[in-house]
Scaffold this motif. Structure first.
Motif, PDB file in Angstrom:
ATOM      1  N   THR B 182       0.816  -1.210   0.000  1.00 54.11           N
ATOM      2  CA  THR B 182       0.000   0.000   0.000  1.00 54.11           C
ATOM      3  C   THR B 182       0.853   1.265   0.000  1.00 54.11           C
ATOM      4  O   THR B 182       0.319   2.361   0.094  1.00 54.11           O
ATOM      5  N   ALA B 183       2.168   1.071  -0.095  1.00 59.22           N
ATOM      6  CA  ALA B 183       3.050   2.245  -0.079  1.00 59.22           C
ATOM      7  C   ALA B 183       2.814   3.081  -1.327  1.00 59.22           C
ATOM      8  O   ALA B 183       2.536   2.566  -2.397  1.00 59.22           O
ATOM      9  N   MET B 184       2.928   4.380  -1.159  1.00 60.40           N
ATOM     10  CA  MET B 184       2.730   5.295  -2.293  1.00 60.40           C
ATOM     11  C   MET B 184       4.078   5.883  -2.676  1.00 60.40           C
ATOM     12  O   MET B 184       4.889   6.224  -1.812  1.00 60.40           O
ATOM     13  N   GLY B 185       4.286   6.026  -3.954  1.00 55.05           N
ATOM     14  CA  GLY B 185       5.558   6.559  -4.431  1.00 55.05           C
ATOM     15  C   GLY B 185       6.701   5.578  -4.251  1.00 55.05           C
ATOM     16  O   GLY B 185       7.860   5.965  -4.196  1.00 55.05           O
ATOM     17  N   TYR B 186       6.344   4.310  -4.180  1.00 54.66           N
ATOM     18  CA  TYR B 186       7.359   3.283  -3.953  1.00 54.66           C
ATOM     19  C   TYR B 186       8.032   2.901  -5.257  1.00 54.66           C
ATOM     20  O   TYR B 186       7.364   2.716  -6.276  1.00 54.66           O
ATOM     21  N   GLU B 187       9.358   2.809  -5.237  1.00 57.54           N
ATOM     22  CA  GLU B 187      10.094   2.363  -6.415  1.00 57.54           C
ATOM     23  C   GLU B 187      10.625   0.968  -6.135  1.00 57.54           C
ATOM     24  O   GLU B 187      11.499   0.806  -5.290  1.00 57.54           O
ATOM     25  N   PRO B 188      10.099  -0.051  -6.813  1.00 61.85           N
ATOM     26  CA  PRO B 188      10.613  -1.393  -6.575  1.00 61.85           C
ATOM     27  C   PRO B 188      12.098  -1.456  -6.932  1.00 61.85           C
ATOM     28  O   PRO B 188      12.536  -0.814  -7.892  1.00 61.85           O
ATOM     29  N   GLY B 189      12.821  -2.195  -6.144  1.00 57.45           N
ATOM     30  CA  GLY B 189      14.255  -2.322  -6.402  1.00 57.45           C
ATOM     31  C   GLY B 189      14.502  -3.123  -7.669  1.00 57.45           C
ATOM     32  O   GLY B 189      13.600  -3.744  -8.240  1.00 57.45           O
ATOM     33  N   LYS B 190      15.740  -3.106  -8.113  1.00 58.14           N
ATOM     34  CA  LYS B 190      16.112  -3.876  -9.297  1.00 58.14           C
ATOM     35  C   LYS B 190      15.887  -5.361  -8.994  1.00 58.14           C
ATOM     36  O   LYS B 190      16.202  -5.828  -7.910  1.00 58.14           O
ATOM     37  N   ASP B 191      15.314  -6.064  -9.935  1.00 58.45           N
ATOM     38  CA  ASP B 191      15.041  -7.503  -9.808  1.00 58.45           C
ATOM     39  C   ASP B 191      13.962  -7.828  -8.787  1.00 58.45           C
ATOM     40  O   ASP B 191      13.662  -8.986  -8.553  1.00 58.45           O
ATOM     41  N   GLU B 192      13.393  -6.789  -8.153  1.00 62.92           N
ATOM     42  CA  GLU B 192      12.365  -7.078  -7.150  1.00 62.92           C
ATOM     43  C   GLU B 192      11.149  -7.735  -7.808  1.00 62.92           C
ATOM     44  O   GLU B 192      10.646  -8.753  -7.324  1.00 62.92           O
ATOM     45  N   GLY B 193      10.728  -7.144  -8.942  1.00 54.49           N
ATOM     46  CA  GLY B 193       9.575  -7.699  -9.653  1.00 54.49           C
ATOM     47  C   GLY B 193       9.823  -9.136 -10.059  1.00 54.49           C
ATOM     48  O   GLY B 193       8.971 -10.008  -9.869  1.00 54.49           O
ATOM     49  N   ALA B 194      10.996  -9.403 -10.603  1.00 57.17           N
ATOM     50  CA  ALA B 194      11.319 -10.763 -11.056  1.00 57.17           C
ATOM     51  C   ALA B 194      11.282 -11.736  -9.883  1.00 57.17           C
ATOM     52  O   ALA B 194      10.772 -12.855  -9.998  1.00 57.17           O
ATOM     53  N   ALA B 195      11.817 -11.290  -8.747  1.00 60.37           N
ATOM     54  CA  ALA B 195      11.853 -12.169  -7.577  1.00 60.37           C
ATOM     55  C   ALA B 195      10.438 -12.476  -7.092  1.00 60.37           C
ATOM     56  O   ALA B 195      10.104 -13.634  -6.794  1.00 60.37           O
ATOM     57  N   VAL B 196       9.603 -11.430  -7.035  1.00 63.72           N
ATOM     58  CA  VAL B 196       8.223 -11.629  -6.576  1.00 63.72           C
ATOM     59  C   VAL B 196       7.473 -12.525  -7.558  1.00 63.72           C
ATOM     60  O   VAL B 196       6.719 -13.414  -7.173  1.00 63.72           O
ATOM     61  N   LEU B 197       7.720 -12.274  -8.847  1.00 67.38           N
ATOM     62  CA  LEU B 197       7.074 -13.064  -9.890  1.00 67.38           C
ATOM     63  C   LEU B 197       7.346 -14.544  -9.671  1.00 67.38           C
ATOM     64  O   LEU B 197       6.458 -15.388  -9.738  1.00 67.38           O
ATOM     65  N   LYS B 198       8.595 -14.832  -9.367  1.00 65.12           N
ATOM     66  CA  LYS B 198       9.003 -16.222  -9.195  1.00 65.12           C
ATOM     67  C   LYS B 198       8.431 -16.775  -7.890  1.00 65.12           C
ATOM     68  O   LYS B 198       7.841 -17.852  -7.861  1.00 65.12           O
ATOM     69  N   ALA B 199       8.580 -15.981  -6.825  1.00 69.19           N
ATOM     70  CA  ALA B 199       8.164 -16.457  -5.510  1.00 69.19           C
ATOM     71  C   ALA B 199       6.652 -16.701  -5.464  1.00 69.19           C
ATOM     72  O   ALA B 199       6.190 -17.693  -4.916  1.00 69.19           O
ATOM     73  N   ASN B 200       5.880 -15.804  -6.041  1.00 65.43           N
ATOM     74  CA  ASN B 200       4.418 -15.939  -5.970  1.00 65.43           C
ATOM     75  C   ASN B 200       3.848 -16.713  -7.139  1.00 65.43           C
ATOM     76  O   ASN B 200       2.640 -16.846  -7.258  1.00 65.43           O
ATOM     77  N   ASN B 201       4.723 -17.156  -8.037  1.00 64.04           N
ATOM     78  CA  ASN B 201       4.286 -17.859  -9.244  1.00 64.04           C
ATOM     79  C   ASN B 201       3.200 -17.055  -9.961  1.00 64.04           C
ATOM     80  O   ASN B 201       2.126 -17.543 -10.268  1.00 64.04           O
ATOM     81  N   VAL B 202       3.523 -15.790 -10.210  1.00 61.94           N
ATOM     82  CA  VAL B 202       2.551 -14.909 -10.873  1.00 61.94           C
ATOM     83  C   VAL B 202       2.535 -15.227 -12.358  1.00 61.94           C
ATOM     84  O   VAL B 202       3.561 -15.176 -13.019  1.00 61.94           O
ATOM     85  N   ASN B 203       1.382 -15.591 -12.858  1.00 63.37           N
ATOM     86  CA  ASN B 203       1.266 -16.018 -14.254  1.00 63.37           C
ATOM     87  C   ASN B 203      -0.105 -15.596 -14.774  1.00 63.37           C
ATOM     88  O   ASN B 203      -0.983 -16.417 -14.980  1.00 63.37           O
ATOM     89  N   PRO B 204      -0.283 -14.290 -14.989  1.00 62.00           N
ATOM     90  CA  PRO B 204      -1.641 -13.823 -15.295  1.00 62.00           C
ATOM     91  C   PRO B 204      -2.132 -14.341 -16.642  1.00 62.00           C
ATOM     92  O   PRO B 204      -1.403 -14.289 -17.625  1.00 62.00           O
ATOM     93  N   PRO B 205      -3.341 -14.854 -16.692  1.00 63.92           N
ATOM     94  CA  PRO B 205      -3.871 -15.340 -17.968  1.00 63.92           C
ATOM     95  C   PRO B 205      -4.243 -14.173 -18.882  1.00 63.92           C
ATOM     96  O   PRO B 205      -4.543 -13.090 -18.399  1.00 63.92           O
ATOM     97  N   THR B 206      -4.203 -14.428 -20.189  1.00 59.41           N
ATOM     98  CA  THR B 206      -4.563 -13.372 -21.134  1.00 59.41           C
ATOM     99  C   THR B 206      -5.684 -13.807 -22.068  1.00 59.41           C
ATOM    100  O   THR B 206      -5.929 -13.167 -23.079  1.00 59.41           O
ATOM    101  N   ASN B 207      -6.330 -14.925 -21.749  1.00 60.32           N
ATOM    102  CA  ASN B 207      -7.426 -15.310 -22.650  1.00 60.32           C
ATOM    103  C   ASN B 207      -8.681 -14.483 -22.361  1.00 60.32           C
ATOM    104  O   ASN B 207      -8.794 -13.843 -21.313  1.00 60.32           O
ATOM    105  N   CYS B 208      -9.595 -14.524 -23.277  1.00 63.86           N
ATOM    106  CA  CYS B 208     -10.766 -13.637 -23.196  1.00 63.86           C
ATOM    107  C   CYS B 208     -11.549 -13.843 -21.902  1.00 63.86           C
ATOM    108  O   CYS B 208     -12.003 -12.909 -21.261  1.00 63.86           O
ATOM    109  N   SER B 209     -11.711 -15.141 -21.549  1.00 59.12           N
ATOM    110  CA  SER B 209     -12.623 -15.423 -20.446  1.00 59.12           C
ATOM    111  C   SER B 209     -12.004 -15.148 -19.087  1.00 59.12           C
ATOM    112  O   SER B 209     -12.632 -15.370 -18.069  1.00 59.12           O
ATOM    113  N   THR B 210     -10.767 -14.671 -19.065  1.00 59.11           N
ATOM    114  CA  THR B 210     -10.209 -14.240 -17.792  1.00 59.11           C
ATOM    115  C   THR B 210     -11.055 -13.101 -17.228  1.00 59.11           C
ATOM    116  O   THR B 210     -11.385 -13.083 -16.047  1.00 59.11           O
TER     117      THR B 210
END
Lengths: 466, 213, 418
Positions: B182-210
């Motif tokens: 909920t932080a505002m004006g937050y700048e994710p660190g380098k590789d932070e997104g990649a790490a979270v992506l891997k840790a949370n297994n983030v894999n958003p679907p892109t098909n229509c029925s999503t």
């Protein structure tokens, strides 16, 4: 601009040349008088009145459809394509004769085409306009039709180019564009003729309108040189185009898996049917107008006969396709195919199948008889039958296949509602309205081309050759 | 009267018309690209609200967490609009005489809802679930902008389908560690997104029925 | 033929007659297409280049007679066709295979056969454009004005006349000699054509200029509106030109409905009913009571571990810290602001030694969160039960840590604190 002098003595064959010039003038006069007549013909007014009335029915039907939804049509979950796509294919088919006459017959040097090519091209454009209305309205939200054109948008999506429906969008819009440009290009020298005639009469308004549309055409040989080259190229481009368009329309069906649609003979079968129905419509329109406006000496009997022969040939091609479909259904051994075709001929829609066969295969057989090919009334009646038969062909393909698809639980029957019929009447009204307006205000026969095809036009008779 | 011919000035006019014919598509494309885009049409919607509630004060100056009021955001599709009782947690004591707060007190006393006007809305044919996004640690700011600086809330992002898909196709730049949700004006660190992506297994679907269910 | 142009301002007077302008060229009419062609050949042989033949239809053989070079139009069309073909293929590849590889039923995102129809249509379309527009551009048309149009004789070209015109700008042009050449070639009539003398016909009327300026200015207005829309906020929602299904007759959470008196689409529990799974029979977990008294432990459902403390910290920071402060000493941002404004409101110090918060049993702390205490309101609807227990656990940890002395620090780390 003074010093207009007449050179004496250089005119031994003046008389002969004068006769030739009189023949050219006669062509101009015969075509231009329709537009120049101060009051339109009563029959023309009556026909326009009826057409506008029919167009009005169409406008009301579209209003009801758009404000209420596709539910006002007879379509159902099972028969999701019916009356509308039948009409789409029917109109597109009718639109094929124009380009065929202007392009294919031009390339094959059929000089008789010049009497009817202008009207047939106009017919093509108006038929394509009518055709486009149906898929447009069938989307349910015609205001989003532009989504089918590839453009960057805030949905982040591009069109799906592997869908035959997208191919259709490209094919039909290319066809419409090409037809309009081809038609307009042919019109320019004749619009210049109109410009000069109205200017000579002191009708400034028409002189300006036709003058702007004629782009300042002045019959220069250097212009004619490029013009003829462009005409030949356009004819060469339109010929494969005309065959591709109805092939692509047939892909809408042929690339699906539905028995009765999933057939490799669809492209040639559809193209033959399109030419067949196109010529029938050309004659349906031209026979009465030729009579009404005394154009018999330009649209000659031999021209009408040639068209009858083409209908005889294409009608038999269509008949061959019907037979092939039945044969393949049996020969394939595929249960679903067999059922689909047995159902067509003997199922709940049997009446439409036999209407199709009798109108498309049996009716044109009369064209074997020379007497028939020379009787405008019989030809007119037969052409009406062919128009009806070709409508039923599309209906048979679309509705009977969908109404009896793979799952018996989904089977149903299709009946159009009054709004289905209303829209169809409306497109007929639009078509005839545009055609009648065209007939009154636009050179209905290619004046320059007719003159060019006359024996007097040949430069061979010059007195001293180099 | 002489026979009509076009005057010579039509040649000048022709140049203007050709300019128009060539310029019109450029003009139209430019106008559409500039004027008929989400930046012009959607972003900046700032409806009037029944109570002049300031996010800049509460979330900004006081540093209250978004979830204090929007408490269902981690558990439900909707990030709850707080009922008047949540306001009264403080305002039963603080500023209890304020005129501006009168609608809140009235709603609380009579158990009636306060009719806030929705700012960030997607069409009804779009299925959207806040909990799915928040639990994948997409920060509030990614979609709602710097709410901590908004005295009166306005729509900060376009909320178009393209905008949704941009992230669904490539979520990495928008992911952050859970502590900074909920932080505002937050700048994710380098590789932070990649790490979270891997840790949370983030894999958003892109098909229509999503989204279009 | 003198030009008598009526100037609008002189309607009541004699029409102003302007003398003709400079000589533009000479027209010669011929009897037949064949004679025209022969004349053209002679003119060409005489070395003229600025001449042209005019006829109602293309005269075959004229190109050769006049020495017209074959047009480059086919090359232009070829260029258009190649552009269309490559453009069509690129369009489909870029849109469906590269920019957004679109998975349709697992088929390859890029395969030639499926992309043939559109590539073909694009080839035709671009070729047609090239042929059509290329032809007009090469012909320098449209050009509705031409000096020759002034001649009544020339106006018959679109009907039955065969005319050869030589322009005065041709370097071999000599009025007498040229006229003789044309006459000798068998012209049945010769005519000089001059430019117009009336200056009003040469300059564009003022109202057209005013219209161009006016409409250009008008065209900027939409941009100004767009610039304003981009740079300002509006309290009006965007226009839904076609609402379609943006607003459906269904009700989502927190939406309004007129059906109920309170206008809420969210409906609460119906009095006298218990939702499935919401009996909340466990007194300890749901109410903090064990054997009729506040529990001093934690419910058995919870595993007391680091993760629960962390969860408690997280929830405490969200829901409690605004008043009680992150350290639990009651100096959160809210009381600070109240005090700064001259108010006297103070949140309870949760960690004060001997304070009521420290001596409260766990169950009572839980109950305080649920139902409130003094001026503090209950947080039951904001914080689920398990989270409330986590907060209780964290508050206990805070109380410990805020009152810790050096003995609480592990011996090996004491050095790092001092």
């Amino acid at each position: 601009m003074s010093n207009a002098t007449t050179v004496e003595g250089a005119a031994e064959h003046h008389e002969e040349a004068g006769k030739a010039r009189e023949a050219f003038r006669a062509v101009t006069r015969d075509v231009a008088w329709v537009a120049e007549a101060p009051k339109p013909h009563k029959a023309w007014l009556a026909a326009l009145g009826i057409s506008v009335l029919m167009l009005g029915i169409g406008v009301v039907s579209i209003y009801v459809l758009v404000t209420t939804g596709i539910g006002v049509w007879g379509n159902s979950n099972t028969v999701g394509w019916a009356w509308d796509i039948t009409n789409f294919v029917w109109w597109i088919g009718i639109g094929h004769a124009g380009t065929l006459i202007s392009a294919v017959l031009f390339l094959t040097r059929q000089s008789w085409r010049v009497s009817i090519n202008r009207a047939a091209e106009a017919m093509t454009i108006f038929a394509v306009m009518c055709a486009l209305l149906f898929p447009l309205l069938h989307t349910g939200r015609p205001w989003f039709a532009w989504w089918m054109l590839p453009h960057p948008n805030d949905m982040g999506m591009w069109p799906q180019f592997r869908s035959p429906l997208m191919w259709d969008v490209f094919a039909v819009s290319t066809y419409a564009t090409t037809s309009i440009l081809f038609w307009y290009m042919g019109l320019v020298p004749d619009l210049a003729t109109f410009r000069d005639r109205f200017a000579a009469k002191g009708d400034k308004l028409r002189a300006i309108i036709y003058g702007v549309l004629a782009l300042g055409w002045r019959g220069s040989a250097r212009n004619w040189h490029r013009y003829e080259r462009a005409y030949l190229i356009l004819a060469g481009l339109a010929t494969p185009l005309v065959f591709s368009v109805h092939s692509v329309v047939s892909f809408d069906f042929a690339t699906s898996q539905l028995p009765g649609w999933h057939t490799t003979i669809f492209p040639p079968y559809f193209v033959a049917g399109a030419i067949f129905s196109g010529f029938a419509m050309v004659l349906t329109l031209m026979l009465p107008l030729r009579h009404l406006f005394n154009l018999q000496h330009i649209i000659k009997e031999s021209h009408v006969e040639a068209m009858c022969k083409i209908m005889l040939a294409t009608g038999m091609m269509v008949g061959l396709a019907y037979g092939t479909e039945l044969f393949i259904a049996w020969y394939s051994g595929n249960l679903y195919e067999k059922f689909a075709f047995a159902n067509r001929a003997l199922g709940p829609f049997w009446w439409s199948y036999w209407a199709m066969v009798s109108c498309n295969v049996l009716a044109p057989q009369f064209f074997w008889i020379k007497k028939v090919r020379q009787s405008p009334i019989i030809i007119f009646v037969l052409c009406i039958f062919i128009n009806i038969g070709m409508w039923f062909e599309r209906f048979v393909i679309i509705a009977t296949s969908l109404a009896r698809s793979f799952l018996p639980a989904n089977w149903s029957y299709y009946l159009p509602t009054k709004w289905d019929v209303g829209l169809f009447i409306g497109t007929l009204g639009l078509f005839f309205t545009l055609f009648l307006l065209f007939f009154r205000y636009v050179p209905v026969i290619a004046i320059a081309e007719v003159k060019g095809a006359m024996p007097e036009a040949h430069a061979g008779g010059s007195k001293d050759k180099h | 009267m002489p026979r009509f011919t076009f005057p010579e000035w039509t040649e000048t006019l022709k140049k203007w018309i050709s300019l128009l014919v060539m310029g019109a598509p450029v003009y139209l494309v430019a106008l559409v690209a500039y004027g008929v885009t989400p930046e012009a049409i959607r972003i900046g919607y700032q409806p009037d609200q029944p109570v002049p509630y300031s996010h800049a004060l509460h979330a900004g100056e006081l540093g209250m967490d978004c979830r204090y009021c929007h408490s269902t955001v981690e558990r439900a599709a909707e990030a709850a609009i707080p009922p008047a009782s949540v306001c009264m947690n403080c305002h039963a004591t603080v500023k209890r005489e304020s005129d501006a707060l009168q609608p809140i007190r009235a709603a609380y006393a009579e158990n009636q809802p306060v009719r806030w006007t929705r700012v960030n809305d997607v069409p009804d044919y779009v299925y959207f679930d806040h909990s799915a996004h928040v639990n994948a640690t997409i920060g509030c700011e990614s979609c709602h902008g710097r709410v901590d600086q908004m005295v009166k809330v306005f729509q900060a992002k376009s909320l178009t389908m393209e905008w949704c898909l941009d992230c669904h196709r490539n979520p990495e730049p928008h992911l952050r560690k859970h502590e900074a949700l909920t932080a505002m004006g937050y700048e994710p660190g380098k590789d932070e997104g990649a790490a979270v992506l891997k840790a949370n297994n983030v894999n958003p679907p892109t098909n229509c029925s999503t989204c279009h269910r | 033929m003198a030009n008598t142009h009526h100037d609008e301002h002189h309607d009541d007077h004699e029409p102003v007659v302007y003398p003709d302008g400079a000589l533009y060229g000479v027209l010669a009419e011929y009897d037949t297409p064949g004679e025209l062609m022969d004349a053209a050949r002679k003119v060409r042989d005489a070395g003229y280049t600025e001449f042209d033949c005019y006829s109602p239809f293309p005269v075959h053989g004229m190109d050769e007679a006049m020495g017209i070079k074959r047009t480059i139009l086919p090359l232009i069309v070829f260029g258009g066709g190649v552009t269309g073909l490559l453009g069509g293929i690129f369009l489909q590849w870029w849109m469906n295979a590269y920019d957004w590889p679109w998975n349709i039923a697992g088929k390859p995102t890029w395969s030639i056969p499926a992309n043939v129809p559109i590539a073909f249509e694009a080839t035709i379309l671009f070729s047609v454009f090239a042929a059509f527009f290329g032809m007009w551009i090469l012909n320098k048309l449209p050009q509705v004005w031409h000096p020759f149009f002034r001649s009544d004789r020339f106006a018959r070209v679109t009907d039955d006349a065969f005319i050869l015109g030589i322009e005065a700008k041709d370097r071999r042009f000599d009025h007498a000699a040229t006229t003789k050449l044309l006459t000798d070639a068998g012209a049945i009539a010769i005519e000089d054509v001059h430019y117009e003398g009336d200056p009003a016909r040469k300059t564009m009327p003022k109202w057209i200029i005013a219209f161009i300026v006016g409409s250009t200015a008008f065209a900027l207005i939409p941009f100004a509106i767009a610039a304003k829309a981009r740079n300002s906020h509006s309290n009006q929602p965007h226009i839904h030109l076609f609402p379609d299904m943006d607003f459906q007759p269904k009700f989502k959470s927190d939406t309004a409905i007129d059906l109920f008196a309170d206008g809420r689409a969210n409906r609460g529990e119906i009095t006298g009913t218990v939702a499935r799974g919401s009996l909340n029979a466990d007194d300890t977990f749901y109410r903090g009571i064990e054997n009729g008294a506040w529990t001093t432990g934690f419910p058995k459902q919870l595993e007391i571990n680091d993760a629960l403390v962390k969860r408690g910290q997280n929830r405490y920071n969200i829901y409690c810290s605004s008043c009680h402060g992150f350290d639990g000493r009651g100096s959160g941002s809210v009381p600070q602001r109240v005090q700064a404004a001259g108010g006297a409101w103070q949140a309870r110090n949760l960690v004060e030694t001997g304070g009521v918060s420290v001596s409260m049993p766990n169950g009572q702390l839980f109950n305080t969160i649920t139902n409130g205490f003094n001026t503090m309101m209950g947080y039951a609807q904001q914080i689920p039960h398990a989270d409330r227990w986590a907060i209780v656990l964290y508050v206990r940890a805070l109380q410990r840590s805020q009152n810790a002395n050096l003995d609480d620090v592990p011996p090996n780390q004491r050095g790092s604190i001092r």
